[in-house]
Design a protein around this motif. Structure first.
Motif, PDB file in Angstrom:
ATOM      1  N   MET A  58      58.258  18.581  88.737  1.00 44.57           N
ATOM      2  CA  MET A  58      58.448  17.367  87.947  1.00 44.57           C
ATOM      3  C   MET A  58      57.158  16.554  87.906  1.00 44.57           C
ATOM      4  SD  MET A  58      62.104  15.975  89.230  1.00 44.57           S
ATOM      5  CE  MET A  58      63.624  16.689  88.666  1.00 44.57           C
ATOM      6  N   LYS A  59      56.902  15.960  86.749  1.00 40.20           N
ATOM      7  CA  LYS A  59      55.775  15.044  86.600  1.00 40.20           C
ATOM      8  C   LYS A  59      56.332  13.686  86.229  1.00 40.20           C
ATOM      9  CE  LYS A  59      52.713  18.650  84.924  1.00 40.20           C
ATOM     10  NZ  LYS A  59      51.948  19.138  83.772  1.00 40.20           N
ATOM     11  N   ALA A  86      59.368   7.806  82.710  1.00 39.79           N
ATOM     12  CA  ALA A  86      60.005   9.060  82.326  1.00 39.79           C
ATOM     13  C   ALA A  86      59.650  10.135  83.351  1.00 39.79           C
ATOM     14  CB  ALA A  86      59.563   9.497  80.939  1.00 39.79           C
ATOM     15  N   ILE A  87      60.423  11.204  83.298  1.00 39.70           N
ATOM     16  CA  ILE A  87      60.171  12.374  84.133  1.00 39.70           C
ATOM     17  C   ILE A  87      60.046  13.577  83.207  1.00 39.70           C
ATOM     18  CG2 ILE A  87      61.122  13.924  85.903  1.00 39.70           C
ATOM     19  CD1 ILE A  87      60.430  11.307  87.160  1.00 39.70           C
ATOM     20  N   GLN A  88      59.014  14.379  83.427  1.00 45.45           N
ATOM     21  CA  GLN A  88      58.845  15.616  82.661  1.00 45.45           C
ATOM     22  C   GLN A  88      59.030  16.789  83.594  1.00 45.45           C
ATOM     23  OE1 GLN A  88      55.000  16.245  80.897  1.00 45.45           O
ATOM     24  NE2 GLN A  88      55.585  18.206  80.039  1.00 45.45           N
ATOM     25  N   GLN A  89      59.829  17.755  83.155  1.00 46.92           N
ATOM     26  CA  GLN A  89      59.987  19.006  83.894  1.00 46.92           C
ATOM     27  C   GLN A  89      59.978  20.125  82.866  1.00 46.92           C
ATOM     28  OE1 GLN A  89      63.521  19.472  86.314  1.00 46.92           O
ATOM     29  NE2 GLN A  89      62.388  20.768  87.721  1.00 46.92           N
ATOM     30  N   ASN A  90      59.013  21.022  83.007  1.00 46.79           N
ATOM     31  CA  ASN A  90      58.776  22.070  82.004  1.00 46.79           C
ATOM     32  C   ASN A  90      58.484  21.382  80.672  1.00 46.79           C
ATOM     33  OD1 ASN A  90      59.294  24.045  84.008  1.00 46.79           O
ATOM     34  ND2 ASN A  90      61.473  23.761  83.684  1.00 46.79           N
ATOM     35  N   ASN A  91      59.222  21.687  79.622  1.00 49.74           N
ATOM     36  CA  ASN A  91      58.987  21.047  78.320  1.00 49.74           C
ATOM     37  C   ASN A  91      59.952  19.901  78.045  1.00 49.74           C
ATOM     38  OD1 ASN A  91      56.827  22.716  77.653  1.00 49.74           O
ATOM     39  ND2 ASN A  91      58.202  24.314  76.911  1.00 49.74           N
ATOM     40  N   ASP A  92      60.787  19.563  79.012  1.00 46.11           N
ATOM     41  CA  ASP A  92      61.782  18.502  78.831  1.00 46.11           C
ATOM     42  C   ASP A  92      61.265  17.187  79.398  1.00 46.11           C
ATOM     43  OD1 ASP A  92      63.647  20.314  77.730  1.00 46.11           O
ATOM     44  OD2 ASP A  92      64.322  20.887  79.737  1.00 46.11           O
ATOM     45  N   ILE A 117      69.846   9.853  91.720  1.00 49.48           N
ATOM     46  CA  ILE A 117      70.451  10.751  92.704  1.00 49.48           C
ATOM     47  C   ILE A 117      69.795  12.130  92.686  1.00 49.48           C
ATOM     48  CG2 ILE A 117      72.603  11.899  93.373  1.00 49.48           C
ATOM     49  CD1 ILE A 117      74.079   9.429  92.411  1.00 49.48           C
ATOM     50  N   LYS A 118      69.219  12.519  91.560  1.00 44.63           N
ATOM     51  CA  LYS A 118      68.593  13.835  91.460  1.00 44.63           C
ATOM     52  C   LYS A 118      67.297  13.839  92.257  1.00 44.63           C
ATOM     53  CE  LYS A 118      67.073  17.327  88.217  1.00 44.63           C
ATOM     54  NZ  LYS A 118      66.848  17.693  86.834  1.00 44.63           N
ATOM     55  N   PRO A 119      67.159  14.781  93.181  1.00 46.41           N
ATOM     56  CA  PRO A 119      65.937  14.814  93.990  1.00 46.41           C
ATOM     57  C   PRO A 119      64.710  15.167  93.152  1.00 46.41           C
ATOM     58  CG  PRO A 119      67.490  16.528  94.693  1.00 46.41           C
ATOM     59  CD  PRO A 119      68.105  15.804  93.547  1.00 46.41           C
TER      60      PRO A 119
END
Length: 64
Positions: A49-50, A28-34, A42-44
């Motif tokens: 991001m964590k 998974a990827i976490q960005q902020n609270n998402d 494709i998204k850099p």
């Protein structure tokens, strides 16, 4: 958003290299609270991001 093939290739290489070299699987990827498990190849990757990973703790320690 347009992105060059270099950025795309670099991200795929990073994810594959983590799996091959360190036996680390990004789940998974976490960005902020998402948090998302639908990782868009494709998204850099951004500095905010964590990556949430599954791995052997000893192998993670080798990366430090």
């Amino acid at each position: 958003m347009k992105m060059g093939i270099h950025t795309f290739s670099l991200k795929i290489y990073l994810l594959l290299n983590l799996r091959k070299k360190y036996s680390i699987n990004v789940i998974a990827i976490q960005q902020n609270n998402d948090v998302t498990t639908d990782i868009d190849p494709i998204k850099p990757l951004e500095e905010t991001m964590k990556m949430i990973v599954v791995a052997d703790r000893t192998k993670l320690e080798k990366m430090r």
